[in-house]
Enzyme design. Structure first.
Site: not given
Ligand code: UT7
Length: 325
Positions: A115, A252, A282
């Site tokens: 990225c 980005h 992304n």
């Molecule tokens: O370009 C390369 C660099 N990449 C990035 O910059 C990505 C960086 N990370 C992020 O943008 C965020 O961490 C994400 C968007 C990937 C995730 O957001 P988050 O607020 O960190 O959510 P999380 O991973 O902590 O997940 C929260 C909850 C989880 O459920 P529990 O464990 O709280 O029950 C996940 O299972 O959301 C759940 N979850 C979803 N729910 C509905 C994860 N993906 C989904 C989904 N739909 N697509």
């Protein structure tokens, strides 16, 4: 003092025709439009058609940039193509672009910083121009991440999209001051201790297949907000400007919350940030040149504007650049 600057003389982009909405994804996997929008800002993304390759996207973006600059492929003497999704393991996708745009001399190569690839590409093109290795460099970011997604993994497949963007840099005389047009500075970093946070589970020397993208999203997020703020400060300090001198941040486009956090820490209001993540998702190395080309095309970015670009991705690899358009 007269110095050589790498000045931007044109940019362009290409997005595949097919648009995949959050609601379409919600019909296939356990997710919702509300979750995706509130956690990331993403509403839709473009996906390459069957048989449409990264080189096809890159060629279209390159031709768009050449047209904007009033140049042809024969006028370019180097191509740096940032991608993590090349057509083949080798030869480089850049050499396919070279042939397709009618560039018969010079050299072309792929650069892999995921990225952060476009920032690494700009920094390398700048170094090649300043050192005299090349005079006019086409820097492309092009990706087909749809090909390496696990479409059953809701934590990753909702985040990424396909696309390409390109910028042409050419040697120009500058005074050495921050008023010069062109690349004013860049900062690059990587830390392989974090390989396991964001990777693809295959490759020629491991599994001999392509594999799928895997990410510890929360951990990458944590690194992103800290490292992007640091590297934005680092390049502004190196060049001798502050957030109030910046006309546009072209970040980005991974997550709206990361973009907002970085802008706030740099002291730049969101009205001066180019945001395309809602429409593109992304697109990895393509995300900054895509955002740049769209904002130049709609007249937001004007000649003389100071642009701050920053990105982080797998590696981890991250970087920033300041460019006066
Ligand atoms: O370009 C390369 C660099 N990449 C990035 O910059 C990505 C960086 N990370 C992020 O943008 C965020 O961490 C994400 C968007 C990937 C995730 O957001 P988050 O607020 O960190 O959510 P999380 O991973 O902590 O997940 C929260 C909850 C989880 O459920 P529990 O464990 O709280 O029950 C996940 O299972 O959301 C759940 N979850 C979803 N729910 C509905 C994860 N993906 C989904 C989904 N739909 N697509």
């Amino acid at each position: 003092m007269s110095v050589v600057r790498a000045r931007a003389v044109g940019c362009g982009h290409y997005l595949p025709a097919r648009i995949l909405t959050n609601d379409e994804l919600a019909a296939r996997i356990d997710t919702t439009d509300a979750w995706i929008q509130s956690r990331t800002g993403i509403r839709r993304r473009h996906v390459a058609a069957e048989g449409e390759k990264t080189s096809d996207l890159a060629i279209a973006a390159a031709l768009d940039a050449l047209a904007a600059a009033g140049l042809t492929g024969a006028d370019i003497d180097a191509i740096v193509l940032a991608t993590a999704t090349p057509d083949q393991t080798f030869p480089s996708t850049a050499t396919r672009v070279q042939h397709a745009i009618g560039m018969h001399g010079g050299f072309a190569f792929d650069l892999h910083a995921v990225c952060a690839g476009f920032i690494f590409g700009i920094a390398n093109a700048n170094a090649m121009i300043v050192s005299g290795l090349a005079r006019r460099v086409l820097v492309i970011g092009a990706e087909t991440f749809s090909r390496i997604l696990d479409w059953n993994d809701r934590a990753t497949c909702v985040l990424f999209g396909d696309g390409a963007g390109a910028v042409i840099l050419e040697a120009a005389e500058g005074t050495g001051s921050v008023a010069d047009h062109g690349v004013l500075g860049a900062c690059l970093h990587s830390d392989g201790a974090h390989n396991d946070l964001l990777y693809v589970s295959g490759g020629p020397s491991t599994t001999q297949d392509t594999g799928y993208l895997r990410m510890e999203g929360r951990e990458v997020f944590r690194h992103a907000v800290v490292k992007l703020a640091e590297v934005a400060d680092e390049v502004m300090e190196k060049v001798g400007v502050t957030g109030s001198d910046v006309d546009w941040i072209v970040p980005h486009q991974a997550n709206l919350r990361i973009i907002e956090s970085t802008a706030k820490k740099a002291g730049v209001p969101m009205a001066k940030v180019v945001v395309t993540v809602h429409d593109h998702g992304n697109t990895s190395a393509a995300s900054i040149p895509l955002a740049l080309s769209i904002a130049v095309g709609d007249g937001r970015i004007r000649p003389g504007n100071l642009l701050l670009m920053e990105a982080i991705g797998g590696g981890l690899a991250w970087g920033s650049a300041l460019l006066r358009w």
